[in-house]
Scaffold this motif. Sequence first.
Motif, PDB file in Angstrom:
ATOM      1  N   PHE A 107       2.515 -18.595  10.271  1.00  0.00           N
ATOM      2  CA  PHE A 107       2.777 -20.027  10.114  1.00  0.00           C
ATOM      3  C   PHE A 107       2.483 -20.465   8.682  1.00  0.00           C
ATOM      4  N   ALA A 108       1.311 -20.019   8.169  1.00  0.00           N
ATOM      5  CA  ALA A 108       0.907 -20.462   6.831  1.00  0.00           C
ATOM      6  C   ALA A 108       1.884 -20.009   5.763  1.00  0.00           C
ATOM      7  N   GLU A 109       2.342 -18.764   5.863  1.00  0.00           N
ATOM      8  CA  GLU A 109       3.098 -18.207   4.740  1.00  0.00           C
ATOM      9  C   GLU A 109       4.614 -18.264   4.913  1.00  0.00           C
ATOM     10  N   ILE A 110       5.103 -18.127   6.150  1.00  0.00           N
ATOM     11  CA  ILE A 110       6.557 -18.027   6.333  1.00  0.00           C
ATOM     12  C   ILE A 110       7.129 -19.298   6.962  1.00  0.00           C
ATOM     13  N   GLU A 111       6.499 -19.782   8.049  1.00  0.00           N
ATOM     14  CA  GLU A 111       7.051 -20.977   8.695  1.00  0.00           C
ATOM     15  C   GLU A 111       6.940 -22.190   7.770  1.00  0.00           C
ATOM     16  N   GLN A 112       5.850 -22.269   7.015  1.00  0.00           N
ATOM     17  CA  GLN A 112       5.683 -23.428   6.127  1.00  0.00           C
ATOM     18  C   GLN A 112       6.397 -23.245   4.778  1.00  0.00           C
ATOM     19  N   ALA A 113       7.030 -22.099   4.596  1.00  0.00           N
ATOM     20  CA  ALA A 113       7.744 -21.890   3.329  1.00  0.00           C
ATOM     21  C   ALA A 113       8.959 -22.807   3.271  1.00  0.00           C
ATOM     22  N   ALA A 114       9.245 -23.302   2.085  1.00  0.00           N
ATOM     23  CA  ALA A 114      10.425 -24.164   1.895  1.00  0.00           C
ATOM     24  C   ALA A 114      11.136 -23.708   0.625  1.00  0.00           C
ATOM     25  N   PHE A 115      12.424 -23.431   0.756  1.00  0.00           N
ATOM     26  CA  PHE A 115      13.205 -22.935  -0.383  1.00  0.00           C
ATOM     27  C   PHE A 115      14.282 -23.963  -0.718  1.00  0.00           C
ATOM     28  N   SER A 116      14.667 -24.025  -1.972  1.00  0.00           N
ATOM     29  CA  SER A 116      15.757 -24.938  -2.343  1.00  0.00           C
ATOM     30  C   SER A 116      16.531 -24.424  -3.551  1.00  0.00           C
ATOM     31  N   PRO A 117      17.869 -24.540  -3.470  1.00  0.00           N
ATOM     32  CA  PRO A 117      18.670 -24.169  -4.643  1.00  0.00           C
ATOM     33  C   PRO A 117      18.381 -25.065  -5.848  1.00  0.00           C
ATOM     34  N   SER A 118      17.682 -26.182  -5.639  1.00  0.00           N
ATOM     35  CA  SER A 118      17.351 -27.047  -6.784  1.00  0.00           C
ATOM     36  C   SER A 118      16.153 -26.528  -7.567  1.00  0.00           C
ATOM     37  N   ASN A 119      15.457 -25.540  -7.047  1.00  0.00           N
ATOM     38  CA  ASN A 119      14.306 -24.989  -7.773  1.00  0.00           C
ATOM     39  C   ASN A 119      14.800 -23.984  -8.805  1.00  0.00           C
ATOM     40  N   MET A 120      14.943 -24.451 -10.023  1.00  0.00           N
ATOM     41  CA  MET A 120      15.435 -23.616 -11.123  1.00  0.00           C
ATOM     42  C   MET A 120      14.491 -23.741 -12.299  1.00  0.00           C
ATOM     43  N   VAL A 121      14.352 -22.670 -13.041  1.00  0.00           N
ATOM     44  CA  VAL A 121      13.466 -22.683 -14.215  1.00  0.00           C
ATOM     45  C   VAL A 121      14.320 -22.865 -15.471  1.00  0.00           C
ATOM     46  N   PRO A 122      13.701 -23.245 -16.591  1.00  0.00           N
ATOM     47  CA  PRO A 122      14.475 -23.372 -17.832  1.00  0.00           C
ATOM     48  C   PRO A 122      15.224 -22.072 -18.134  1.00  0.00           C
ATOM     49  N   GLY A 123      16.516 -22.219 -18.437  1.00  0.00           N
ATOM     50  CA  GLY A 123      17.351 -21.030 -18.669  1.00  0.00           C
ATOM     51  C   GLY A 123      18.333 -20.812 -17.529  1.00  0.00           C
ATOM     52  N   ILE A 124      18.113 -21.529 -16.395  1.00  0.00           N
ATOM     53  CA  ILE A 124      19.046 -21.478 -15.263  1.00  0.00           C
ATOM     54  C   ILE A 124      19.342 -22.934 -14.874  1.00  0.00           C
ATOM     55  N   GLU A 125      20.625 -23.241 -14.677  1.00  0.00           N
ATOM     56  CA  GLU A 125      21.001 -24.637 -14.401  1.00  0.00           C
ATOM     57  C   GLU A 125      22.084 -24.702 -13.331  1.00  0.00           C
ATOM     58  N   PRO A 126      22.251 -25.889 -12.751  1.00  0.00           N
ATOM     59  CA  PRO A 126      23.348 -26.035 -11.790  1.00  0.00           C
ATOM     60  C   PRO A 126      24.697 -26.066 -12.493  1.00  0.00           C
ATOM     61  N   SER A 127      25.717 -25.602 -11.817  1.00  0.00           N
ATOM     62  CA  SER A 127      27.094 -25.734 -12.313  1.00  0.00           C
ATOM     63  C   SER A 127      27.741 -26.863 -11.518  1.00  0.00           C
ATOM     64  N   PRO A 128      28.975 -27.242 -11.866  1.00  0.00           N
ATOM     65  CA  PRO A 128      29.635 -28.289 -11.069  1.00  0.00           C
ATOM     66  C   PRO A 128      30.219 -27.750  -9.760  1.00  0.00           C
ATOM     67  N   ASP A 129      29.486 -26.913  -9.081  1.00  0.00           N
ATOM     68  CA  ASP A 129      29.875 -26.366  -7.774  1.00  0.00           C
ATOM     69  C   ASP A 129      29.446 -27.403  -6.733  1.00  0.00           C
ATOM     70  N   PRO A 130      30.392 -28.050  -6.046  1.00  0.00           N
ATOM     71  CA  PRO A 130      30.037 -29.160  -5.153  1.00  0.00           C
ATOM     72  C   PRO A 130      29.089 -28.756  -4.024  1.00  0.00           C
ATOM     73  N   MET A 131      29.266 -27.550  -3.499  1.00  0.00           N
ATOM     74  CA  MET A 131      28.369 -27.115  -2.424  1.00  0.00           C
ATOM     75  C   MET A 131      26.951 -26.953  -2.957  1.00  0.00           C
ATOM     76  N   LEU A 132      26.827 -26.434  -4.168  1.00  0.00           N
ATOM     77  CA  LEU A 132      25.490 -26.274  -4.755  1.00  0.00           C
ATOM     78  C   LEU A 132      24.834 -27.639  -4.912  1.00  0.00           C
ATOM     79  N   GLN A 133      25.628 -28.602  -5.390  1.00  0.00           N
ATOM     80  CA  GLN A 133      25.032 -29.907  -5.651  1.00  0.00           C
ATOM     81  C   GLN A 133      24.571 -30.562  -4.353  1.00  0.00           C
ATOM     82  N   ALA A 134      25.356 -30.394  -3.285  1.00  0.00           N
ATOM     83  CA  ALA A 134      24.939 -30.959  -1.994  1.00  0.00           C
ATOM     84  C   ALA A 134      23.696 -30.225  -1.474  1.00  0.00           C
ATOM     85  N   ARG A 135      23.680 -28.919  -1.641  1.00  0.00           N
ATOM     86  CA  ARG A 135      22.524 -28.148  -1.161  1.00  0.00           C
ATOM     87  C   ARG A 135      21.262 -28.527  -1.953  1.00  0.00           C
TER      88      ARG A 135
END
Length: 514
Positions: free
Chosen positions: A310-338
């Motif tokens: 529960f602590a490590e996997i069930e409570q984990a939350a991932f998002s395509p918006s989590n990007m570090v400098p050097g990686i950015e979103p493109s104008p991919d509409p599905m990516l932007q909605a996600r």
Amino acid sequence: MGSYLPYYTLAEGAPLPRNDTIKQLSTGSGGGHVLLTSTQLIEQLAHFSRERIPERTVHAKAAGATGYYEVTDDVSDITDADFAHGIGKKSDVLMRISTVGPERGSADTVRDFRGFAVKIKTAQGNQDFVCNNQPVFFVRNPSKFPSVNRSHKRNPATNSSDANMFWDFHVNNQESTHALMFLFGDRGLPSSVRHVNGYSGNTYKFTKADGTYHYVRFHIKTNQGIHYFTNSEGAELAGKEPDKHILDLQDAINTGDFPSWDVCVQVIHPNDIASAPIDIFDMTKVWPKKQYPLRKMGRLVLDRNPSNWFAEIEQAAFSPSNMVPGIEPSPDPMLQARMFAYPDAARYRLGINYTFLPTNAPKSEVYVPTERDGRMNFTSNYGDDPNYVGSKLKPMNFKGTVHRSGQNGHPANMMKTLDQVEVTTPITAFTTVSDKDFEQPRALWEFMAKQDGAQERFINNLAAHVSGVTHKMLREQTYEMFGKVDAKLGEDLKKTTEAKLEGNHAHPHKTAWH
Ligand code: NDP
């Protein structure tokens, strides 16, 4: 909470001799009315009835583990991402691989896409890759995202899965044909989560401080080989070993057989978008490998099982918006909605302060004094630092000197490159389906011809599902749709499905939408 005392206490610390105390009116025997002063009992009962959190609407059942990302190849010419620089550099990783449609208690060995989520804890914040085990998705218009998922789940009237609603969605949204080719092919029922690839599907940007950028798609390729189950193997295991994939991953790690994946990118220079054979922001299309070969950048290794699920996997939350400098979103509409939908799901499921949970918290420093308070805030909450923007006072907890900008800032601040794309590449509404949508499914169908029995298995897998459709017209439309991939495929699918229905006296259940 991690260290334990040699005696039991209440949740607020008072020591108790045992963990099963109740206070009763004595009757001389074991019986006796229980008193409200039985604090330990009351706390245990109250906690029990509150120990479930909302289940994920999709991706509820998963295997997960932790490990590391290691840089194996130099990509410093195309990205400034710090975690990707310096051969041999390692960063901590959390991974969660899930089925999509079925619920948290469902069996692992069912035909479905697999979610393949990776969180890399870098020196510059969390980099998430929220992939699927197939390179394409069913839709490219994000307004269809909830609908396609619902059509794969339960009929709202009968609360059971329903082939009618599944195919009603797909024959009326035929851009999904390519993804269906993967779903009903061998890779739609993997033998374990160690034997699947992960694909970003979405298009991202790799950026450099000098303003140059490239479009990329991530391919995370298993080193264990692709292995799959047949429908009948999957069905048998679903009954005998419903948690097959969870246990397989745990066993492999426990015996030191650490699974690994090579992380690669396909790369397109922005000047080459116009000459690309496909719309590079369309998630229903792959980028042909001969034209855009894979370039390796690193590898992922899983070497530790969670010590608490529960602590490590069930409570984990991932998002395509989590990007570090050097990686950015493109104008991919599905990516932007996600990028909106995933953190929003986490806020609902875990609460506004979900990023404080140890499994989600970045290893790097965090300073966001304009996001304060909220339920379950167990930090010092930025003390008396200003909680509004524009302050010229020196915040007590701020260790830096100026607002960071440009390449060192959050990707969302990098509007320059985004503007350039908007001018040169108008984004279509992605609504119409054309012959082009059947070209890549056809290429995959032809590729399957080279693999012993793959086409036959595909038709059988598909027929097994389509034979659940009670609506004859819907079955005909389904044959017609696959006939656009290949005329003989359409005919063979019809023959196999109708023969199954005739030979199979157990007719499909009638549904609310019969
Ligand atoms: P290639 O013809 O060069 O290679 C086909 C790829 O298909 C393989 O490299 C493998 O990808 C994947 N593959 C192999 N067997 C199966 C299977 N039974 N079911 C699903 N995928 C399989 O690729 P192209 O780029 O020219 O694309 C041809 C078709 O292959 C595409 O239309 C697409 O449907 C499919 N494909 C393409 C991918 C891409 O990103 N270009 C990725 C996966 C499939 P891998 O090495 O990733 O396992």
